[in-house]
Design an enzyme around this catalytic site. Structure first.
Site, PDB file in Angstrom:
ATOM      1  N   CYS A 196      44.666 -70.865 -21.285  1.00  0.00           N
ATOM      2  CA  CYS A 196      45.058 -69.729 -22.171  1.00  0.00           C
ATOM      3  C   CYS A 196      46.241 -68.871 -21.657  1.00  0.00           C
ATOM      4  O   CYS A 196      46.593 -68.767 -20.584  1.00  0.00           O
ATOM      5  CB  CYS A 196      43.644 -68.630 -22.308  1.00  0.00           C
ATOM      6  SG  CYS A 196      42.592 -69.461 -23.361  1.00  0.00           S
ATOM      7  N   GLU A 247      46.452 -65.544 -21.806  1.00  0.00           N
ATOM      8  CA  GLU A 247      45.777 -64.345 -21.049  1.00  0.00           C
ATOM      9  C   GLU A 247      45.925 -64.694 -19.399  1.00  0.00           C
ATOM     10  O   GLU A 247      46.168 -64.173 -18.429  1.00  0.00           O
ATOM     11  CB  GLU A 247      44.595 -63.987 -21.416  1.00  0.00           C
ATOM     12  CG  GLU A 247      44.576 -63.282 -22.597  1.00  0.00           C
ATOM     13  CD  GLU A 247      44.043 -64.525 -23.925  1.00  0.00           C
ATOM     14  OE1 GLU A 247      43.448 -63.960 -24.755  1.00  0.00           O
ATOM     15  OE2 GLU A 247      44.349 -65.551 -23.545  1.00  0.00           O
ATOM     16  N   CYS A 281      38.356 -66.187 -21.237  1.00  0.00           N
ATOM     17  CA  CYS A 281      39.309 -65.123 -20.881  1.00  0.00           C
ATOM     18  C   CYS A 281      38.690 -63.733 -20.736  1.00  0.00           C
ATOM     19  O   CYS A 281      38.945 -62.980 -19.741  1.00  0.00           O
ATOM     20  CB  CYS A 281      40.484 -65.105 -22.093  1.00  0.00           C
ATOM     21  SG  CYS A 281      41.678 -66.511 -21.852  1.00  0.00           S
ATOM     22  N   CYS A 326      39.391 -65.270 -25.936  1.00  0.00           N
ATOM     23  CA  CYS A 326      38.175 -66.302 -25.889  1.00  0.00           C
ATOM     24  C   CYS A 326      37.108 -65.787 -25.182  1.00  0.00           C
ATOM     25  O   CYS A 326      37.280 -64.935 -24.105  1.00  0.00           O
ATOM     26  CB  CYS A 326      38.667 -67.696 -25.844  1.00  0.00           C
ATOM     27  SG  CYS A 326      39.187 -68.159 -24.116  1.00  0.00           S
TER      28      CYS A 326
END
Length: 137
Positions: free
Chosen positions: A54, A56, A98, A95
């Site tokens: 991801c 992040e 994350c 998500c």
């Protein structure tokens, strides 16, 4: 939302605007470290979804590697629509993985998420109640 929050959304938008590749890089993230620096990242997709990373996580990794700062003052992710989708780049919620990662690196982190008609600011603790902890931590 403060001007600094809007600046962070713009940084995430710039990151994915310049690196967007359909089905490969669709999400951009930006975080402000506790010492005030902005670090960005884009997601890394893969043919096998389990190994995708991801945006992040990329931003957090870059912050640690490039600045040495582990603190997250505020973080945001935005998603670029696919070519056949209507709409513009927009703020998305992190998500679950994350949320765990953000909390692990800074339990006091602020997170910009979609709101009713406009992005809003919350805390990672509000997004992740009953956080998993190892042992007696």
């Amino acid at each position: 939302m403060s001007e600094q929050d809007k600046e962070l959304i713009a940084a995430a938008t710039d990151a994915i605007s310049s690196r967007y590749r359909n089905d490969w890089q669709e999400v951009g993230a930006a975080m402000r470290t506790r010492d005030g620096r902005i670090v960005t990242g884009v997601n890394i997709d893969a043919y096998i979804g389990r190994i995708a990373v991801c945006a992040e996580a990329i931003a957090i990794g870059r912050a640690i590697t490039e600045t040495g700062d582990h603190g997250i003052e505020t973080i945001v992710a935005v998603r670029h629509p696919k070519p056949d989708e209507p709409g513009d780049i927009a703020v998305v919620s992190p998500c679950g993985i994350c949320r765990e990662l953000i909390y692990d690196y800074d339990a006091r982190a602020r997170v910009i998420v979609p709101g009713n008609g406009a992005p809003m600011v919350t805390t990672v603790a509000e997004l992740l109640p009953n956080k998993y902890r190892r042992g007696s931590e």
